[in-house]
Design a protein around this motif. Sequence first.
Motif, PDB file in Angstrom:
ATOM      1  N   ARG A 133       0.833  -1.218   0.000  1.00 17.60           N
ATOM      2  CA  ARG A 133       0.000   0.000   0.000  1.00 17.60           C
ATOM      3  C   ARG A 133       0.861   1.259   0.000  1.00 17.60           C
ATOM      4  O   ARG A 133       0.510   2.253  -0.629  1.00 17.60           O
ATOM      5  CB  ARG A 133      -0.929   0.006   1.211  1.00 17.60           C
ATOM      6  CG  ARG A 133      -2.007  -1.066   1.165  1.00 17.60           C
ATOM      7  CD  ARG A 133      -2.958  -0.928  -0.011  1.00 17.60           C
ATOM      8  NE  ARG A 133      -2.422  -1.616  -1.187  1.00 17.60           N
ATOM      9  CZ  ARG A 133      -2.836  -1.436  -2.429  1.00 17.60           C
ATOM     10  NH1 ARG A 133      -3.779  -0.583  -2.714  1.00 17.60           N
ATOM     11  NH2 ARG A 133      -2.302  -2.097  -3.429  1.00 17.60           N
ATOM     12  N   TYR A 134       1.998   1.230   0.692  1.00 12.84           N
ATOM     13  CA  TYR A 134       2.887   2.377   0.721  1.00 12.84           C
ATOM     14  C   TYR A 134       3.405   2.690  -0.681  1.00 12.84           C
ATOM     15  O   TYR A 134       3.387   3.842  -1.118  1.00 12.84           O
ATOM     16  CB  TYR A 134       4.049   2.108   1.679  1.00 12.84           C
ATOM     17  CG  TYR A 134       5.098   3.201   1.663  1.00 12.84           C
ATOM     18  CD1 TYR A 134       4.891   4.395   2.341  1.00 12.84           C
ATOM     19  CD2 TYR A 134       6.291   3.034   0.958  1.00 12.84           C
ATOM     20  CE1 TYR A 134       5.846   5.397   2.328  1.00 12.84           C
ATOM     21  CE2 TYR A 134       7.246   4.033   0.940  1.00 12.84           C
ATOM     22  CZ  TYR A 134       7.023   5.211   1.623  1.00 12.84           C
ATOM     23  OH  TYR A 134       7.966   6.210   1.598  1.00 12.84           O
ATOM     24  N   CYS A 138       2.645   6.113  -2.619  1.00 13.70           N
ATOM     25  CA  CYS A 138       3.761   7.051  -2.775  1.00 13.70           C
ATOM     26  C   CYS A 138       4.403   7.025  -4.157  1.00 13.70           C
ATOM     27  O   CYS A 138       4.962   8.026  -4.591  1.00 13.70           O
ATOM     28  CB  CYS A 138       4.828   6.767  -1.720  1.00 13.70           C
ATOM     29  SG  CYS A 138       4.248   7.144  -0.065  1.00 13.70           S
ATOM     30  N   ASP A 139       4.361   5.897  -4.821  1.00 10.42           N
ATOM     31  CA  ASP A 139       4.979   5.791  -6.140  1.00 10.42           C
ATOM     32  C   ASP A 139       4.098   4.925  -7.043  1.00 10.42           C
ATOM     33  O   ASP A 139       4.484   3.821  -7.445  1.00 10.42           O
ATOM     34  CB  ASP A 139       6.373   5.177  -6.010  1.00 10.42           C
ATOM     35  CG  ASP A 139       7.263   5.509  -7.185  1.00 10.42           C
ATOM     36  OD1 ASP A 139       6.779   6.141  -8.152  1.00 10.42           O
ATOM     37  OD2 ASP A 139       8.448   5.124  -7.136  1.00 10.42           O
ATOM     38  N   ILE A 144       3.462  -1.358 -10.153  1.00 13.72           N
ATOM     39  CA  ILE A 144       3.318  -2.611 -10.909  1.00 13.72           C
ATOM     40  C   ILE A 144       4.680  -3.223 -11.223  1.00 13.72           C
ATOM     41  O   ILE A 144       4.851  -4.433 -11.173  1.00 13.72           O
ATOM     42  CB  ILE A 144       2.499  -2.368 -12.196  1.00 13.72           C
ATOM     43  CG1 ILE A 144       1.068  -1.984 -11.818  1.00 13.72           C
ATOM     44  CG2 ILE A 144       2.500  -3.593 -13.088  1.00 13.72           C
ATOM     45  CD1 ILE A 144       0.217  -1.570 -12.994  1.00 13.72           C
ATOM     46  N   SER A 145       5.661  -2.374 -11.514  1.00 17.74           N
ATOM     47  CA  SER A 145       6.981  -2.908 -11.847  1.00 17.74           C
ATOM     48  C   SER A 145       7.765  -3.359 -10.615  1.00 17.74           C
ATOM     49  O   SER A 145       8.611  -4.249 -10.709  1.00 17.74           O
ATOM     50  CB  SER A 145       7.790  -1.873 -12.636  1.00 17.74           C
ATOM     51  OG  SER A 145       8.039  -0.740 -11.834  1.00 17.74           O
ATOM     52  N   MET A 146       7.487  -2.755  -9.469  1.00 19.02           N
ATOM     53  CA  MET A 146       8.226  -3.117  -8.259  1.00 19.02           C
ATOM     54  C   MET A 146       7.652  -4.356  -7.573  1.00 19.02           C
ATOM     55  O   MET A 146       8.390  -5.229  -7.141  1.00 19.02           O
ATOM     56  CB  MET A 146       8.225  -1.945  -7.269  1.00 19.02           C
ATOM     57  CG  MET A 146       9.111  -0.795  -7.687  1.00 19.02           C
ATOM     58  SD  MET A 146       9.010   0.601  -6.563  1.00 19.02           S
ATOM     59  CE  MET A 146       9.666  -0.080  -5.077  1.00 19.02           C
ATOM     60  N   LEU A 147       6.354  -4.421  -7.437  1.00 21.39           N
ATOM     61  CA  LEU A 147       5.712  -5.524  -6.719  1.00 21.39           C
ATOM     62  C   LEU A 147       5.089  -6.501  -7.710  1.00 21.39           C
ATOM     63  O   LEU A 147       3.876  -6.547  -7.887  1.00 21.39           O
ATOM     64  CB  LEU A 147       4.695  -4.988  -5.721  1.00 21.39           C
ATOM     65  CG  LEU A 147       5.311  -4.223  -4.556  1.00 21.39           C
ATOM     66  CD1 LEU A 147       4.254  -3.551  -3.724  1.00 21.39           C
ATOM     67  CD2 LEU A 147       6.155  -5.142  -3.701  1.00 21.39           C
ATOM     68  N   THR A 148       5.938  -7.273  -8.314  1.00 24.94           N
ATOM     69  CA  THR A 148       5.470  -8.295  -9.254  1.00 24.94           C
ATOM     70  C   THR A 148       5.056  -9.546  -8.474  1.00 24.94           C
ATOM     71  O   THR A 148       5.278  -9.646  -7.265  1.00 24.94           O
ATOM     72  CB  THR A 148       6.601  -8.662 -10.235  1.00 24.94           C
ATOM     73  OG1 THR A 148       7.687  -9.213  -9.481  1.00 24.94           O
ATOM     74  CG2 THR A 148       7.068  -7.451 -11.027  1.00 24.94           C
TER      75      THR A 148
END
Length: 187
Positions: A133-134, A138-139, A144-148
Amino acid sequence: MKAAGPHTLLDANGTVFTNPSTFILLGIPGLEDAHVWISIPFCAMHIIAVLGNFTILFMVRMEPSLHVPMSYLLCMLTVTDLVLPTSTLPKMLDIFWFNSTEIEFSACNSQLYFIRSFTAVEPGILVAMALDRYVAICDPLRHISMLTNAAVIKVGLAALLRGALLMVRKWPYCRTNIIHHWLSRLA
């Protein structure tokens, strides 16, 4: 107390307690006549919790729009919420319904393992959900690209490994093989 060998326990003074092959669970002292009535809410709550958690798992499995990292984290939390009560409630109901107060040493250790390890897994999953959620707030463009899905699986495995590794520490044992209900210790 610490383990001194297979089925051997030592207390702080070095007194040896050998071969606790079974433990005696006393239930709720003084309320033995009401054990059946006390078990009804526990059984009902467990059935409702199991049905609710399986509904969540089924909905995430069947609905393609829910195949996102937060839903997978929710599924991990759901599995944790299924394991915790299922590891102890059957024995508790066995005590209440059939007055079966003995539990084998290995069964007691298994319950202890599942309770302590999955209690340690749950906060890890909650932290991962908060991180999700953070990042989404925040970003949002990089969310989508960070939390695959692979990242969520790694986070889930890390939480599971953390719970399992916490169990490597020595386990505390009681001085006796009779285990009182926690309410009787308050009196």
